[in-house]
Motif scaffolding. Structure first.
Motif, PDB file in Angstrom:
ATOM      1  N   TYR A   1       0.798  -1.221   0.000  1.00 23.24           N
ATOM      2  CA  TYR A   1       0.000   0.000   0.000  1.00 23.24           C
ATOM      3  C   TYR A   1       0.832   1.274   0.000  1.00 23.24           C
ATOM      4  O   TYR A   1       0.294   2.368   0.140  1.00 23.24           O
ATOM      5  CB  TYR A   1      -0.938   0.022   1.216  1.00 23.24           C
ATOM      6  CG  TYR A   1      -2.063  -0.974   1.128  1.00 23.24           C
ATOM      7  CD1 TYR A   1      -3.187  -0.727   0.358  1.00 23.24           C
ATOM      8  CD2 TYR A   1      -1.984  -2.185   1.818  1.00 23.24           C
ATOM      9  CE1 TYR A   1      -4.220  -1.641   0.270  1.00 23.24           C
ATOM     10  CE2 TYR A   1      -3.015  -3.114   1.731  1.00 23.24           C
ATOM     11  CZ  TYR A   1      -4.124  -2.840   0.957  1.00 23.24           C
ATOM     12  OH  TYR A   1      -5.139  -3.764   0.872  1.00 23.24           O
ATOM     13  N   TYR A   2       2.156   1.153  -0.138  1.00 26.50           N
ATOM     14  CA  TYR A   2       3.017   2.343  -0.060  1.00 26.50           C
ATOM     15  C   TYR A   2       2.676   3.349  -1.162  1.00 26.50           C
ATOM     16  O   TYR A   2       2.574   4.558  -0.903  1.00 26.50           O
ATOM     17  CB  TYR A   2       4.491   1.937  -0.156  1.00 26.50           C
ATOM     18  CG  TYR A   2       5.427   3.116  -0.081  1.00 26.50           C
ATOM     19  CD1 TYR A   2       5.710   3.718   1.146  1.00 26.50           C
ATOM     20  CD2 TYR A   2       5.998   3.646  -1.246  1.00 26.50           C
ATOM     21  CE1 TYR A   2       6.554   4.820   1.212  1.00 26.50           C
ATOM     22  CE2 TYR A   2       6.837   4.746  -1.173  1.00 26.50           C
ATOM     23  CZ  TYR A   2       7.107   5.328   0.051  1.00 26.50           C
ATOM     24  OH  TYR A   2       7.936   6.414   0.110  1.00 26.50           O
ATOM     25  N   ASP A   3       2.487   2.859  -2.380  1.00 26.68           N
ATOM     26  CA  ASP A   3       2.161   3.763  -3.487  1.00 26.68           C
ATOM     27  C   ASP A   3       0.809   4.431  -3.272  1.00 26.68           C
ATOM     28  O   ASP A   3       0.634   5.617  -3.585  1.00 26.68           O
ATOM     29  CB  ASP A   3       2.151   3.002  -4.816  1.00 26.68           C
ATOM     30  CG  ASP A   3       3.542   2.568  -5.237  1.00 26.68           C
ATOM     31  OD1 ASP A   3       4.520   3.144  -4.718  1.00 26.68           O
ATOM     32  OD2 ASP A   3       3.645   1.660  -6.085  1.00 26.68           O
ATOM     33  N   VAL A   4      -0.160   3.667  -2.746  1.00 27.76           N
ATOM     34  CA  VAL A   4      -1.480   4.223  -2.463  1.00 27.76           C
ATOM     35  C   VAL A   4      -1.377   5.331  -1.425  1.00 27.76           C
ATOM     36  O   VAL A   4      -1.989   6.394  -1.550  1.00 27.76           O
ATOM     37  CB  VAL A   4      -2.448   3.126  -1.976  1.00 27.76           C
ATOM     38  CG1 VAL A   4      -3.784   3.732  -1.549  1.00 27.76           C
ATOM     39  CG2 VAL A   4      -2.664   2.082  -3.064  1.00 27.76           C
ATOM     40  N   CYS A   5      -0.587   5.074  -0.388  1.00 26.75           N
ATOM     41  CA  CYS A   5      -0.406   6.041   0.692  1.00 26.75           C
ATOM     42  C   CYS A   5       0.244   7.326   0.172  1.00 26.75           C
ATOM     43  O   CYS A   5      -0.170   8.432   0.522  1.00 26.75           O
ATOM     44  CB  CYS A   5       0.447   5.426   1.788  1.00 26.75           C
ATOM     45  SG  CYS A   5       0.670   6.485   3.231  1.00 26.75           S
TER      46      CYS A   5
END
Length: 235
Positions: A57-61
């Motif tokens: 979820y790093y890119d989403v965050c």
């Protein structure tokens, strides 16, 4: 005879009261539905933030942090100028007519006049003409009242943190849809720090169906006039 008329008046008054009550209940239902939807969207967005330290979820965050910052910039423009709806519409119309000559702008103006739409402009330049068109279109565009209330802070205290965050999520979803449907319009709004405010006018654009035509596509002045009329709900 008198009693008959009195009974009729009572029945009519009861019918009017029932209709008003029905409208009030429906309006309340829509408000509650919108409120719950905002809370759900806000909870989902917050859930993504709790997963910021996972690779999945790093890119989403990272994207959400950028969207939050862009939303704050959009709110700043809304609060500082209060003509943001004009800006959103004018940005679209500017892109629509920017490559037209004065003669072609006159043809658009004539086509609009035939549809009983008068555009007042001092000169036939794309800049002044788009401003005149946008001012007129704003008179016809119906805005979502719940969205306006939230972003202007009128119901911010009542709707709560998750509700407000849900509005940010819906604004982000709207901006992403625009980026796919009409990248040029999205980019023009992005440069003005307004892409996260597009959700305010998205219903009007969706009803009009004008975003299927890209600015880069060849379009006659009459086609541009048709797009403007559709945005006004005149077609």
């Amino acid at each position: 005879m008198y009693h008959s008329e009195e009974i009729i008046r009572q029945l009519q008054s009861q019918k009017i009261l029932a209709m008003k009550l029905d409208r009030a209940v429906r309006a309340l239902g829509e408000e509650v539905k919108s409120h719950l939807s905002n809370i759900g969207a806000g909870a989902q967005r917050l859930l993504y933030y709790t997963s910021c330290f996972t690779d999945e979820y790093y890119d989403v965050c990272t994207r959400q942090k950028l969207e939050d910052a862009r939303f704050r910039k959009g709110i700043f423009h809304l609060v500082s100028r209060w003509n943001i709806i004009f800006d959103l519409i004018n940005t679209y119309v500017e892109g629509l007519v920017k490559d037209y000559s004065p003669a072609e702008l006159a043809a658009i103006q004539h086509a609009l006049m035939r549809a009983n739409v008068c555009i007042f402009t001092s000169t036939l330049t794309s800049y002044s003409f788009s401003a005149g068109v946008a001012s007129t279109v704003c008179l016809y565009v119906t805005l979502p009242p719940s969205g306006l209330k939230v972003v202007s802070g009128l119901t911010g205290a009542a709707i709560g943190g998750l509700g407000i965050y849900g509005v940010v999520q819906k604004a982000a979803d709207s901006a992403r849809r625009l980026q796919v449907m009409h990248p040029a319009y999205y980019q023009a709004l992005y440069l003005r720090e307004l892409e996260m405010m597009y959700f305010l006018v998205e219903p009007a654009f969706m009803r009009a169906g004008v975003l299927t035509q890209q600015w880069t596509d060849s379009q006659s002045p009459y086609g541009a006039a048709d797009s403007i009329l559709k945005l006004m709900g005149r077609h």
